[in-house]
Design a protein around this motif. Structure first.
Motif, PDB file in Angstrom:
ATOM      1  N   LEU A   1       3.325 -31.890 -40.672  1.00 29.87           N
ATOM      2  CA  LEU A   1       2.621 -32.914 -40.343  1.00 29.87           C
ATOM      3  C   LEU A   1       3.727 -33.764 -39.821  1.00 29.87           C
ATOM      4  O   LEU A   1       5.038 -33.470 -40.692  1.00 29.87           O
ATOM      5  CB  LEU A   1       2.182 -34.540 -41.730  1.00 29.87           C
ATOM      6  N   ILE A   2       4.759 -33.869 -38.047  1.00 25.07           N
ATOM      7  CA  ILE A   2       5.518 -35.029 -38.284  1.00 25.07           C
ATOM      8  C   ILE A   2       5.668 -36.446 -38.187  1.00 25.07           C
ATOM      9  O   ILE A   2       4.817 -36.583 -37.772  1.00 25.07           O
ATOM     10  CB  ILE A   2       5.871 -33.637 -37.015  1.00 25.07           C
ATOM     11  N   SER A   3       6.515 -37.134 -38.447  1.00 23.15           N
ATOM     12  CA  SER A   3       6.247 -38.104 -39.013  1.00 23.15           C
ATOM     13  C   SER A   3       7.753 -38.208 -37.793  1.00 23.15           C
ATOM     14  O   SER A   3       8.809 -37.931 -38.060  1.00 23.15           O
ATOM     15  CB  SER A   3       6.393 -38.625 -40.379  1.00 23.15           C
ATOM     16  N   GLY A   4       7.368 -39.543 -36.826  1.00 25.08           N
ATOM     17  CA  GLY A   4       9.128 -40.282 -36.421  1.00 25.08           C
ATOM     18  C   GLY A   4       8.813 -39.246 -35.526  1.00 25.08           C
ATOM     19  O   GLY A   4       8.050 -38.306 -35.136  1.00 25.08           O
ATOM     20  N   GLY A   5       9.455 -39.918 -33.990  1.00 29.05           N
ATOM     21  CA  GLY A   5       9.944 -39.752 -32.819  1.00 29.05           C
ATOM     22  C   GLY A   5       8.199 -39.245 -31.307  1.00 29.05           C
ATOM     23  O   GLY A   5       8.618 -38.003 -31.325  1.00 29.05           O
ATOM     24  N   SER A   6       7.130 -39.522 -32.047  1.00 37.04           N
ATOM     25  CA  SER A   6       6.196 -39.768 -31.845  1.00 37.04           C
ATOM     26  C   SER A   6       6.008 -40.491 -29.575  1.00 37.04           C
ATOM     27  O   SER A   6       4.932 -39.961 -29.391  1.00 37.04           O
ATOM     28  CB  SER A   6       4.424 -39.416 -32.796  1.00 37.04           C
ATOM     29  N   SER A   7       6.719 -41.217 -29.897  1.00 38.49           N
ATOM     30  CA  SER A   7       6.806 -42.818 -29.152  1.00 38.49           C
ATOM     31  C   SER A   7       7.430 -42.110 -27.091  1.00 38.49           C
ATOM     32  O   SER A   7       7.811 -40.688 -27.618  1.00 38.49           O
ATOM     33  CB  SER A   7       7.183 -43.406 -29.694  1.00 38.49           C
TER      34      SER A   7
ATOM     35  N   LYS B   1      -2.796 -28.520 -30.619  1.00 33.20           N
ATOM     36  CA  LYS B   1      -3.379 -27.052 -31.269  1.00 33.20           C
ATOM     37  C   LYS B   1      -1.794 -25.867 -30.638  1.00 33.20           C
ATOM     38  O   LYS B   1      -2.184 -25.300 -30.375  1.00 33.20           O
ATOM     39  CB  LYS B   1      -5.058 -26.566 -30.471  1.00 33.20           C
ATOM     40  N   THR B   2      -2.345 -25.087 -32.674  1.00 32.14           N
ATOM     41  CA  THR B   2      -1.427 -23.943 -31.696  1.00 32.14           C
ATOM     42  C   THR B   2      -1.917 -22.821 -32.631  1.00 32.14           C
ATOM     43  O   THR B   2      -2.145 -22.518 -33.677  1.00 32.14           O
ATOM     44  CB  THR B   2       0.218 -23.562 -32.438  1.00 32.14           C
ATOM     45  N   GLY B   3      -2.682 -21.365 -31.919  1.00 32.57           N
ATOM     46  CA  GLY B   3      -3.856 -20.556 -32.770  1.00 32.57           C
ATOM     47  C   GLY B   3      -4.912 -21.611 -33.297  1.00 32.57           C
ATOM     48  O   GLY B   3      -5.102 -22.313 -33.183  1.00 32.57           O
ATOM     49  N   ASP B   4      -4.659 -20.822 -34.558  1.00 31.33           N
ATOM     50  CA  ASP B   4      -5.765 -22.109 -34.991  1.00 31.33           C
ATOM     51  C   ASP B   4      -4.993 -23.390 -36.362  1.00 31.33           C
ATOM     52  O   ASP B   4      -5.888 -23.133 -37.248  1.00 31.33           O
ATOM     53  CB  ASP B   4      -6.547 -20.383 -35.914  1.00 31.33           C
ATOM     54  N   LYS B   5      -4.639 -23.597 -36.126  1.00 32.31           N
ATOM     55  CA  LYS B   5      -4.028 -24.375 -37.061  1.00 32.31           C
ATOM     56  C   LYS B   5      -2.977 -25.982 -36.099  1.00 32.31           C
ATOM     57  O   LYS B   5      -3.083 -25.517 -34.997  1.00 32.31           O
ATOM     58  CB  LYS B   5      -1.652 -24.016 -37.365  1.00 32.31           C
ATOM     59  N   VAL B   6      -3.606 -26.782 -36.927  1.00 30.27           N
ATOM     60  CA  VAL B   6      -3.212 -28.012 -36.215  1.00 30.27           C
ATOM     61  C   VAL B   6      -1.200 -28.740 -36.769  1.00 30.27           C
ATOM     62  O   VAL B   6      -1.301 -28.514 -37.678  1.00 30.27           O
ATOM     63  CB  VAL B   6      -4.273 -29.147 -36.475  1.00 30.27           C
ATOM     64  N   VAL B   7      -0.888 -29.776 -35.627  1.00 28.90           N
ATOM     65  CA  VAL B   7      -0.073 -30.174 -35.792  1.00 28.90           C
ATOM     66  C   VAL B   7       0.052 -31.803 -34.693  1.00 28.90           C
ATOM     67  O   VAL B   7      -0.852 -31.773 -34.205  1.00 28.90           O
ATOM     68  CB  VAL B   7       1.450 -29.576 -34.820  1.00 28.90           C
ATOM     69  N   PHE B   8       0.078 -32.464 -36.363  1.00 25.61           N
ATOM     70  CA  PHE B   8       0.234 -33.906 -36.159  1.00 25.61           C
ATOM     71  C   PHE B   8       0.910 -34.280 -35.452  1.00 25.61           C
ATOM     72  O   PHE B   8       2.241 -34.488 -36.848  1.00 25.61           O
ATOM     73  CB  PHE B   8      -0.297 -34.702 -36.938  1.00 25.61           C
ATOM     74  N   GLY B   9       1.393 -35.047 -34.288  1.00 24.93           N
ATOM     75  CA  GLY B   9       3.299 -35.889 -34.537  1.00 24.93           C
ATOM     76  C   GLY B   9       2.468 -37.212 -35.170  1.00 24.93           C
ATOM     77  O   GLY B   9       1.872 -37.765 -34.139  1.00 24.93           O
ATOM     78  N   LEU B  10       3.092 -37.591 -36.328  1.00 25.59           N
ATOM     79  CA  LEU B  10       2.852 -38.991 -36.584  1.00 25.59           C
ATOM     80  C   LEU B  10       3.875 -39.878 -36.326  1.00 25.59           C
ATOM     81  O   LEU B  10       4.942 -39.811 -36.011  1.00 25.59           O
ATOM     82  CB  LEU B  10       2.416 -39.326 -37.863  1.00 25.59           C
ATOM     83  N   PRO B  11       3.257 -41.374 -36.193  1.00 26.16           N
ATOM     84  CA  PRO B  11       4.259 -42.529 -35.715  1.00 26.16           C
ATOM     85  C   PRO B  11       4.853 -42.249 -36.994  1.00 26.16           C
ATOM     86  O   PRO B  11       4.884 -42.281 -38.265  1.00 26.16           O
ATOM     87  CB  PRO B  11       3.472 -43.752 -35.675  1.00 26.16           C
ATOM     88  N   GLY B  12       6.676 -42.911 -36.451  1.00 28.07           N
ATOM     89  CA  GLY B  12       7.809 -43.414 -37.486  1.00 28.07           C
ATOM     90  C   GLY B  12       7.465 -44.639 -38.546  1.00 28.07           C
ATOM     91  O   GLY B  12       7.381 -44.746 -39.897  1.00 28.07           O
ATOM     92  N   HIS B  13       6.640 -45.575 -38.057  1.00 26.12           N
ATOM     93  CA  HIS B  13       6.218 -46.513 -38.578  1.00 26.12           C
ATOM     94  C   HIS B  13       5.925 -46.622 -40.047  1.00 26.12           C
ATOM     95  O   HIS B  13       4.351 -45.697 -39.514  1.00 26.12           O
ATOM     96  CB  HIS B  13       5.622 -47.756 -37.923  1.00 26.12           C
ATOM     97  N   PRO B  14       6.131 -46.785 -41.392  1.00 22.84           N
ATOM     98  CA  PRO B  14       5.290 -46.356 -42.607  1.00 22.84           C
ATOM     99  C   PRO B  14       3.802 -46.634 -42.079  1.00 22.84           C
ATOM    100  O   PRO B  14       2.757 -45.482 -42.760  1.00 22.84           O
ATOM    101  CB  PRO B  14       5.732 -46.689 -43.338  1.00 22.84           C
ATOM    102  N   LEU B  15       3.704 -47.722 -42.272  1.00 18.94           N
ATOM    103  CA  LEU B  15       1.761 -48.734 -41.564  1.00 18.94           C
ATOM    104  C   LEU B  15       1.267 -47.776 -40.960  1.00 18.94           C
ATOM    105  O   LEU B  15      -0.349 -47.043 -41.508  1.00 18.94           O
ATOM    106  CB  LEU B  15       2.126 -49.703 -41.418  1.00 18.94           C
ATOM    107  N   SER B  16       1.805 -47.584 -40.025  1.00 29.37           N
ATOM    108  CA  SER B  16       0.949 -46.702 -38.989  1.00 29.37           C
ATOM    109  C   SER B  16       0.786 -45.141 -38.845  1.00 29.37           C
ATOM    110  O   SER B  16      -0.732 -44.356 -39.233  1.00 29.37           O
ATOM    111  CB  SER B  16       1.673 -46.869 -37.106  1.00 29.37           C
TER     112      SER B  16
END
Ligand SMILES: Nc1nc2c(c(=O)[nH]1)N[C@H]1C(S)=C(S)[C@@H](COP(=O)(O)OP(=O)(O)OC[C@H]3O[C@@H](n4cnc5c(N)ncnc54)[C@H](O)[C@@H]3O)O[C@H]1N2
Ligand code: MOO
Length: 409
Positions: free
Chosen positions: A254-260, A296-311
């Motif tokens: 999970l990466i939060s921020g910088g997804s926009s 998707k990277t192989g069988d792993k998943v990367v989520f780029g989540l929005p930086g705003h905490p509520l989002s």
């Protein structure tokens, strides 16, 4: 400028279901440490529970037909044959009509008896004679063999999350170790030059990290193992190295921020540069939370989540949690509360909206879902709320007095 192509929440869930076959491995754990774990095998009882007929009261074990018509004025006169000792099989049986045996709560019923008369409804005339002042029917005050659990009964289904009650039941069956799914390892990375740690004093323009703490706690609550990478500055190299390490060690990143689409937003660049990377989603028709990346990277998943905490939190709850449940095979059911909505509310058509609400009980027994209006950058939108109502993508809003479902956060 690279603008995202949004897809619906249902399409995202379907895509995740289809793109990943993976489930986490299994392990055996001591039931004392199994709270909140998801069992990976059906549990079938190999015994009857209870394994003997047990009294639920302190009293006299009798043959019920001997007590027919008994009353205080005309009691049934019984012969006392003896006493059952707790934790032992009875030493005496009821062989002849009119016999009884004293049995404590939880004691085993002697052969020939089929009910127990509570001690309050009896009088002891002498050491051998008991007067029964009230009749009992077959089975009164008795737990029958297998009444709780039958031999060979399936008591728990694979995919069940263990609560204290199930753990108590496993103990009653003599199952001290249980097969469960391993906790998925979930990397948590916060990004942004302006983000500082909780223990730092932010300078003007800086903010303390919120998302790592929300995500890490939510992962714990949802049965995962959070691996915290702290705050990574907006540097391609630093973020790429961190994500590479996280992918090596974890099931989900999970990466939060910088997804926009901001100039310094590195998340998408880094995700695109990962080995075997395939961006499945960039943009979900959800409010808040639109600028979400899923790769998707192989069988792993990367989520780029929005930086705003509520989002960030909404996308975690709606999408990431769905994926955690999928890979741990957790059969999750939601039981929302039926409420009335107090005002006319206009929503953003075309996005599934998650609106925080406070619940309020009224005198006439109704529950009102009062909306909490908050910007997605403000954390108190959720701390004030009990949960949220979901407004469908194609609805224009909610009308005053309309019935809605509120989901607990
Ligand atoms: N031109 C556009 N700008 C934005 C759009 C858009 O469509 N076009 N979408 C907006 C929406 S909606 C959201 S949500 C945000 C998401 O932006 P990012 O994911 O790139 O997040 P950042 O820019 O890095 O941060 C946004 C905001 O959140 C604060 N933040 C970030 N991380 C944390 C953290 N760990 N703890 C606390 N607060 C955090 C950050 O300081 C910013 O204030 O984009 C809109 N913009
Ligand atoms: O979707 Mo953003 O997440 O509205 O703030």
């Amino acid at each position: 400028m690279d603008l995202f192509k949004v897809i619906s929440v249902d399409e995202v869930k379907k895509m995740l279901n289809e793109a990943f076959e993976k489930t986490v491995e299994c392990e055996e754990v001591d039931i004392k440490k199994a709270i909140g774990r998801i069992i990976s095998k059906d549990i079938v009882s190999s015994i009857n529970l209870p394994s003997f007929r047990r009294s639920t009261v302190d009293g006299y074990a009798v043959t019920s037909r001997d007590t027919a018509g008994a009353s205080e004025s005309i009691p049934a006169i019984m012969t006392l044959k003896g006493e059952v000792i707790m934790g032992k099989a009875p030493l005496c049986n009821l062989a002849l009509p009119g016999e009884c045996v004293y049995v404590p709560t939880g004691g085993m019923l002697p052969e020939g008896s089929d009910a127990v008369v509570m001690i309050e409804y009896t009088d002891k005339l002498d050491e051998e004679t008991i007067l029964i002042n009230s009749p009992v029917a077959y089975g009164d005050n008795v737990v029958q063999i297998g009444e709780d659990i039958k031999n060979e009964e399936k008591v728990l289904q694979k995919g069940t999350k263990l609560r204290p009650y199930e753990i108590g039941m496993l103990s009653s069956l003599g199952i001290g170790n249980v097969q469960v799914y391993k906790k998925p390892k979930i990397a948590i990375i916060s990004t942004g030059d302006e983000i500082v740690g909780c223990d730092e004093k932010p300078k003007l323009g800086q903010v303390r990290d919120i998302n790592s703490y929300i995500l890490s706690s939510a992962v714990l609550e949802d049965g995962g193992e959070p691996i915290n990478y702290g705050v990574i500055k907006d540097s391609f190299e630093d973020l790429k190295n961190t994500v590479d390490d996280a992918l090596d060690k974890c099931d989900i990143v999970l990466i939060s921020g910088g997804s926009s689409v901001g100039k310094k937003d590195q998340t998408l660049k880094v995700i695109n540069a990962l080995e075997e990377s395939e961006v499945l989603v960039h943009g979900i028709s959800i409010k808040p939370g639109k600028p979400t990346i899923i790769a998707k990277t192989g069988d792993k998943v990367v989520f780029g989540l929005p930086g705003h905490p509520l989002s960030c939190t909404v996308v975690y709850k709606v999408i990431v949690n769905h994926y955690i449940n999928k890979i741990t095979n957790y059969k999750y059911e939601d039981y929302p509360v039926l409420c009335k909505f107090p005002i006319n509310y206009h929503s953003a058509k075309g996005r599934e909206e998650y609106l925080p609400v406070i619940l309020e009980s009224t005198e006439n027994g109704e529950i009102i879902a009062n909306p909490v209006f908050s910007k997605s950058g403000l954390i108190t939108g959720f701390t004030k709320a009990w949960g949220y109502v979901k407004i469908n993508k194609n609805d224009e809003g909610i009308k005053e007095g309309q019935t809605v479902y509120a989901y607990k956060f």
